[in-house]
Scaffold this motif. Structure first.
Motif, mmCIF file in Angstrom:
data_model
loop_
_atom_site.group_PDB
_atom_site.id
_atom_site.type_symbol
_atom_site.label_atom_id
_atom_site.label_comp_id
_atom_site.label_asym_id
_atom_site.label_seq_id
_atom_site.Cartn_x
_atom_site.Cartn_y
_atom_site.Cartn_z
ATOM 1 N N GLY A 1 0.780 -1.232 0.000
ATOM 2 C CA GLY A 1 0.000 0.000 0.000
ATOM 3 C C GLY A 1 0.807 1.275 0.000
ATOM 4 N N THR A 2 2.074 1.192 -0.392
ATOM 5 C CA THR A 2 2.885 2.396 -0.504
ATOM 6 C C THR A 2 3.550 2.397 -1.869
ATOM 7 N N GLU A 3 4.436 3.344 -2.111
ATOM 8 C CA GLU A 3 5.087 3.405 -3.419
ATOM 9 C C GLU A 3 6.571 3.684 -3.264
ATOM 10 N N LEU A 4 7.302 3.253 -4.277
ATOM 11 C CA LEU A 4 8.729 3.519 -4.312
ATOM 12 C C LEU A 4 8.941 4.937 -4.811
ATOM 13 N N SER A 5 9.749 5.722 -4.068
ATOM 14 C CA SER A 5 9.945 7.131 -4.401
ATOM 15 C C SER A 5 11.300 7.404 -5.028
ATOM 16 N N PHE A 6 12.324 6.677 -4.593
ATOM 17 C CA PHE A 6 13.678 6.983 -5.053
ATOM 18 C C PHE A 6 14.537 5.725 -5.073
ATOM 19 N N VAL A 7 15.709 5.860 -5.669
ATOM 20 C CA VAL A 7 16.706 4.790 -5.694
ATOM 21 C C VAL A 7 18.010 5.363 -5.158
ATOM 22 N N LYS A 8 18.589 4.674 -4.185
ATOM 23 C CA LYS A 8 19.893 5.073 -3.637
ATOM 24 C C LYS A 8 20.849 3.891 -3.769
ATOM 25 N N PRO A 9 21.774 3.922 -4.713
ATOM 26 C CA PRO A 9 22.752 2.843 -4.837
ATOM 27 C C PRO A 9 23.554 2.680 -3.547
ATOM 28 N N HIS A 10 24.038 1.464 -3.352
ATOM 29 C CA HIS A 10 24.744 1.128 -2.122
ATOM 30 C C HIS A 10 26.246 0.985 -2.337
ATOM 31 N N GLY A 11 27.006 1.322 -1.299
ATOM 32 C CA GLY A 11 28.403 0.955 -1.198
ATOM 33 C C GLY A 11 29.279 1.368 -2.360
ATOM 34 N N ALA A 12 29.989 0.388 -2.923
ATOM 35 C CA ALA A 12 30.937 0.661 -3.999
ATOM 36 C C ALA A 12 30.236 1.223 -5.226
ATOM 37 N N LEU A 13 29.031 0.761 -5.502
ATOM 38 C CA LEU A 13 28.295 1.287 -6.657
ATOM 39 C C LEU A 13 27.999 2.767 -6.474
ATOM 40 N N TYR A 14 27.613 3.164 -5.281
ATOM 41 C CA TYR A 14 27.341 4.565 -4.949
ATOM 42 C C TYR A 14 28.567 5.421 -5.244
ATOM 43 N N ASN A 15 29.732 4.952 -4.799
ATOM 44 C CA ASN A 15 30.966 5.714 -4.990
ATOM 45 C C ASN A 15 31.466 5.661 -6.426
ATOM 46 N N ASP A 16 31.363 4.497 -7.060
ATOM 47 C CA ASP A 16 31.853 4.350 -8.432
ATOM 48 C C ASP A 16 31.092 5.230 -9.412
ATOM 49 N N MET A 17 29.807 5.458 -9.159
ATOM 50 C CA MET A 17 29.005 6.301 -10.044
ATOM 51 C C MET A 17 29.539 7.723 -10.109
ATOM 52 N N VAL A 18 30.108 8.187 -9.002
ATOM 53 C CA VAL A 18 30.633 9.555 -8.944
ATOM 54 C C VAL A 18 31.855 9.693 -9.846
ATOM 55 N N ARG A 19 32.639 8.612 -9.950
ATOM 56 C CA ARG A 19 33.910 8.664 -10.669
ATOM 57 C C ARG A 19 33.819 8.156 -12.103
ATOM 58 N N THR A 20 32.720 7.490 -12.459
ATOM 59 C CA THR A 20 32.632 6.802 -13.742
ATOM 60 C C THR A 20 31.375 7.231 -14.487
ATOM 61 N N PRO A 21 31.498 8.162 -15.444
ATOM 62 C CA PRO A 21 30.310 8.707 -16.111
ATOM 63 C C PRO A 21 29.418 7.658 -16.766
ATOM 64 N N TRP A 22 30.004 6.659 -17.448
ATOM 65 C CA TRP A 22 29.157 5.677 -18.120
ATOM 66 C C TRP A 22 28.352 4.855 -17.125
ATOM 67 N N LEU A 23 28.928 4.634 -15.934
ATOM 68 C CA LEU A 23 28.224 3.880 -14.906
ATOM 69 C C LEU A 23 27.055 4.687 -14.346
ATOM 70 N N ALA A 24 27.281 5.964 -14.144
ATOM 71 C CA ALA A 24 26.187 6.830 -13.693
ATOM 72 C C ALA A 24 25.049 6.815 -14.705
ATOM 73 N N ASP A 25 25.407 6.913 -15.992
ATOM 74 C CA ASP A 25 24.380 6.900 -17.032
ATOM 75 C C ASP A 25 23.637 5.570 -17.067
#
Length: 267
Positions: A118-142
């Motif tokens: 009865g609720t909804e998903l509002s956002f996505v927050k990557p975890h751990g290494a994926l969270y950090n790697d996205m900041v440094r790797t443009p293709w991964l963020a995309d």
């Protein structure tokens, strides 16, 4: 809500406090469990729920979503590299198509359970290494952003405040939620200090509230080397598995009440 430098925090501000939750599985020993997560929920307004990449299964996801809904929390998915052995905290070699597939499965599974409760998903927050790697790797963020859009273009991405992820999200037409941390130290470049550093984690209430006060009052934090870093954020995180997380959240609640700041997630 956007927290920017200002002379004081007295007023009618609203602050979103989020926690990573559901980081347990039946039969496993962990500081994070259904009971400990539930104890934290009165002191937060958003939670990101592990969905099987670094930990978690259908039972943990359903239980955490149900408890979050009962407590009126904004619900997000917390997907990760498929690496339970290292709790998603190590970068791994994985084909882009396989990563997109597992992220789609993780996020979609939690989204379906949220609807059932009865609720909804509002956002996505990557975890751990994926969270950090996205900041440094443009293709991964995309890749991550494109996967989120394929599931639901209304989903938001929660990521590191001050990073280039905001620009990636803007270019692809999704909302970015800038996140700062109460229980983690920062390097001079604005990235999180690696957990391998002995002082990377803030595990006492006084230091955590001091960092939050600096973020809200000054729009800045002090790096692990003593440098002042400007930082504007939409949400503040306390990890549920940080030692003393409940005590930190209780201290933060007292701080917010002292300055008449309400707790609540932005729409």
């Amino acid at each position: 809500m956007e927290m920017t430098p200002k002379p004081n925090i007295v007023g009618t501000q609203s602050v979103d406090i989020n926690c990573d939750m559901g980081e347990w599985e039946t039969g496993q020993s962990s500081r994070s469990s259904a009971e400990s997560d539930l104890a934290l929920m009165p002191f937060i307004s958003s939670c990101s729920i592990a969905c099987g990449g670094h930990i978690g299964n259908e039972h943990s996801m359903r239980t955490t979503v149900c408890n979050a809904a009962k407590n009126g929390l904004r619900v997000g998915a917390h997907p990760a590299y498929p690496d339970k052995r290292h709790f998603g905290r190590r970068s791994i070699e994985i084909r882009a198509s396989d990563l997109a597939s597992t992220l789609n499965s993780q996020i979609s599974s939690l989204q379906a359970l949220a609807k059932m409760e009865g609720t909804e998903l509002s956002f996505v927050k990557p975890h751990g290494a994926l969270y950090n790697d996205m900041v440094r790797t443009p293709w991964l963020a995309d890749l991550v952003i494109d996967t989120i859009k394929q599931i639901d273009p209304n989903l938001k991405l929660m990521g590191l405040a001050g990073s280039n992820l905001a620009e990636h999200c803007e270019s692809k037409g999704i909302v970015f939620i800038a996140e700062a941390f109460a229980d983690r130290r920062y390097n001079d470049n604005g990235e999180l200090t690696p957990r391998s550093h002995p002082n990377a984690v803030i595990d006492n209430p006084e230091a955590a509230t001091e960092q939050i006060l600096s973020l809200i009052n000054k729009g800045s934090i002090t790096s692990i080397s003593g440098k002042t870093i400007s930082l504007a954020a939409d949400t503040l995180c306390i990890h549920s598995d940080t030692e003393g997380a409940l005590e930190q959240l209780m201290a933060i609640t007292q701080l917010l009440r002292k300055y008449d700041i309400s707790l609540g997630a932005a729409s």
